[in-house]
Write a protein that holds these residues in place. Structure first.
Motif, short mmCIF file in Angstrom:
data_model
loop_
_atom_site.label_atom_id
_atom_site.label_comp_id
_atom_site.label_asym_id
_atom_site.label_seq_id
_atom_site.Cartn_x
_atom_site.Cartn_y
_atom_site.Cartn_z
N UNK A 36 -9.92 4.58 13.10
CA UNK A 36 -9.25 4.10 11.89
C UNK A 36 -7.76 3.93 12.12
N UNK A 37 -7.15 4.90 12.80
CA UNK A 37 -5.72 4.83 13.10
C UNK A 37 -5.40 3.62 13.97
N UNK A 38 -6.21 3.38 14.99
CA UNK A 38 -5.98 2.23 15.87
C UNK A 38 -6.13 0.91 15.12
N UNK A 39 -7.18 0.79 14.31
CA UNK A 39 -7.43 -0.46 13.59
C UNK A 39 -6.38 -0.70 12.52
N UNK A 40 -6.03 0.34 11.74
CA UNK A 40 -5.06 0.17 10.66
C UNK A 40 -3.68 -0.16 11.21
N UNK A 41 -3.25 0.55 12.25
CA UNK A 41 -1.93 0.27 12.83
C UNK A 41 -1.92 -1.06 13.56
N UNK A 42 -3.00 -1.38 14.25
CA UNK A 42 -3.09 -2.67 14.93
C UNK A 42 -3.05 -3.82 13.93
N UNK A 43 -3.73 -3.66 12.80
CA UNK A 43 -3.72 -4.69 11.75
C UNK A 43 -2.31 -4.86 11.18
N UNK A 45 0.58 -4.30 12.70
CA UNK A 45 1.43 -5.00 13.67
C UNK A 45 1.11 -6.49 13.67
N UNK A 46 -0.17 -6.84 13.64
CA UNK A 46 -0.59 -8.24 13.63
C UNK A 46 -0.08 -8.97 12.39
N UNK A 47 -0.28 -8.38 11.21
CA UNK A 47 0.13 -9.03 9.97
C UNK A 47 1.64 -9.20 9.89
N UNK A 48 2.38 -8.17 10.28
CA UNK A 48 3.84 -8.23 10.19
C UNK A 48 4.42 -9.29 11.11
N UNK A 49 3.81 -9.46 12.28
CA UNK A 49 4.36 -10.42 13.24
C UNK A 49 3.84 -11.84 13.03
N UNK A 50 2.79 -12.02 12.24
CA UNK A 50 2.24 -13.38 12.04
C UNK A 50 2.53 -13.94 10.66
N UNK A 51 2.88 -13.12 9.69
CA UNK A 51 3.11 -13.58 8.32
C UNK A 51 4.61 -13.61 8.03
N UNK A 52 5.13 -14.79 7.69
CA UNK A 52 6.57 -14.95 7.45
C UNK A 52 7.05 -14.14 6.25
N UNK A 53 6.16 -13.89 5.28
CA UNK A 53 6.54 -13.13 4.10
C UNK A 53 6.89 -11.67 4.44
N UNK A 54 6.44 -11.20 5.60
CA UNK A 54 6.69 -9.82 5.99
C UNK A 54 7.80 -9.69 7.03
N UNK A 55 8.53 -10.78 7.25
CA UNK A 55 9.64 -10.74 8.21
C UNK A 55 10.90 -10.21 7.52
N UNK A 56 10.84 -8.94 7.13
CA UNK A 56 11.96 -8.27 6.48
C UNK A 56 12.28 -7.00 7.25
N UNK A 57 13.47 -6.41 7.05
CA UNK A 57 13.82 -5.18 7.78
C UNK A 57 12.81 -4.06 7.59
N UNK A 58 12.32 -3.85 6.36
CA UNK A 58 11.39 -2.76 6.11
C UNK A 58 10.12 -2.92 6.94
N UNK A 59 9.55 -4.11 6.95
CA UNK A 59 8.30 -4.31 7.69
C UNK A 59 8.53 -4.37 9.19
N UNK A 60 9.72 -4.80 9.60
CA UNK A 60 10.06 -4.74 11.02
C UNK A 60 10.03 -3.30 11.51
N UNK A 67 3.36 0.95 16.05
CA UNK A 67 3.25 0.94 17.51
C UNK A 67 3.35 2.37 18.06
N UNK A 68 4.32 3.13 17.57
CA UNK A 68 4.49 4.52 18.02
C UNK A 68 3.25 5.33 17.69
N UNK A 69 2.72 5.17 16.48
CA UNK A 69 1.52 5.92 16.07
C UNK A 69 0.34 5.61 16.98
N UNK A 70 0.14 4.32 17.31
CA UNK A 70 -0.96 3.94 18.19
C UNK A 70 -0.81 4.57 19.57
N UNK A 71 0.42 4.56 20.08
CA UNK A 71 0.65 5.08 21.43
C UNK A 71 0.48 6.59 21.48
N UNK A 72 1.03 7.30 20.48
CA UNK A 72 1.01 8.75 20.66
C UNK A 72 -0.30 9.40 20.27
#
Length: 318
Positions: A36-43, A45-60, A67-72
């Protein structure tokens, strides 16, 4: 006196799966949390980098948190699950060193990032007109770089010292991964000075970022309290309370393990508290911070819409 050994022999984890009756259920539960952690965090990252509406400092910043959560979570849980399936509990000296370094670096980066993300929310709510200047793209990259630098410094500073101590011959780690307090309990040397250094590092990495979080959300709640809209107040209070719950769980469990004197807790209790900030938090962060957000829900609908459109076009082509 018990002998010690400094050679690169294996360590043995006593682990989480100790009870025969509950180990199977615990294995399934942790596997579900990990996926669940991998899928939720992966989703996220995908949505934030592909959707222009989420290109804000908070979502960045949230994309880097994901990414940190997936790695650790991946530095700890996969080995634990594989060891359970293979019926083994050992880790090499080099493997333990690598896990210790990666864990300290990644969890340290998250400690700093969560504190700076609270500052971002404070600026957005309390100083909205100055938000584009105070949270420019340059500032966002400085926040990310600062978080990774702080975590890396912790890893490079503490890992070589931790793993350079002579270890007692049993080499049984009363834990499910190579966490510093559990590894240090095997040291056959005076570690008082090192524990002091670690305590200072914990003050810098835990208390200061957590204080920033508390101060930021206190100012946010004060500002929200003076809002004229009752609906807006309720929404803001609900959002802030859920954020504070996850942050307190993360920082509180780490403070219990690293800052409370050893006489006040046992290795078994340490394992339980470690689960909160190493396994549960990477799953809860995307669910609390992002996936409940209507902006993210809208981005998910648009992504699914694009997927259905592409499938329809492919079907018509054939």
């Amino acid at each position: 006196m018990e002998g010690y050994n400094t050679s690169s022999t294996d360590f043995t984890f006593l682990g989480l799966f100790t009870g025969q009756e509950t180990s199977g259920l615990l294995f399934v539960t942790i596997s579900i949390i990990f996926l669940t952690a991998l899928m939720a965090n992966g989703m996220m990252i995908f949505l934030i980098h592909t959707d222009l509406h989420l290109h804000t400092p908070m979502y960045f910043l949230l994309s880097h948190l994901s990414l940190i959560d997936m790695l650790y979570i991946s530095t700890i849980v996969p080995k634990m699950l594989v060891d359970y399936l293979l019926g083994q509990r050992t880790i090499s000296f080099m493997g333990c060193t690598a896990q210790h370094f990666l864990y300290l670096t990644l969890v340290g980066a998250e400690f700093f990032l969560l504190g700076l993300m609270a500052y971002d929310r404070y600026v957005a709510i309390c100083h909205p007109l100055r938000y584009p200047v105070l949270m420019s793209r340059r500032v966002c990259w400085m926040i990310i770089a600062g978080s990774w630098f702080g975590g890396s410094l912790d890893g490079f500073l503490l890992t070589p010292i931790t793993m350079s101590f002579p270890f007692c011959s049993s080499r049984e780690i009363h834990h499910f991964f190579c966490e510093a307090p559990a590894v240090l309990s095997l040291a056959c040397a005076d570690i008082a000075l090192y524990e002091t250094v670690m305590y200072v590092c914990c003050v810098l990495m835990l208390l200061i970022p957590f204080s920033v979080v508390i101060a930021s959300y206190a100012r946010i709640l004060t500002t929200v309290h003076h809002m004229s809209s009752l609906e807006g107040r309720k929404k803001a209070f609900a959002t802030c309370s859920s954020h504070m719950l996850v942050v307190t769980l993360f920082y509180g469990a780490a403070m219990y393990t690293y800052m409370l004197p050893h006489s006040y807790h046992t290795p078994s209790q340490d394992k339980v508290f470690s689960v909160f900030y190493t396994i549960l938090t990477p799953m809860l962060n995307p669910l609390i911070y992002s996936l409940r957000n209507k902006d993210v829900a809208g981005a998910l609908r648009r992504a699914l819409g694009r997927l259905r459109s592409s499938q329809r076009v492919s079907g018509e082509a054939f």
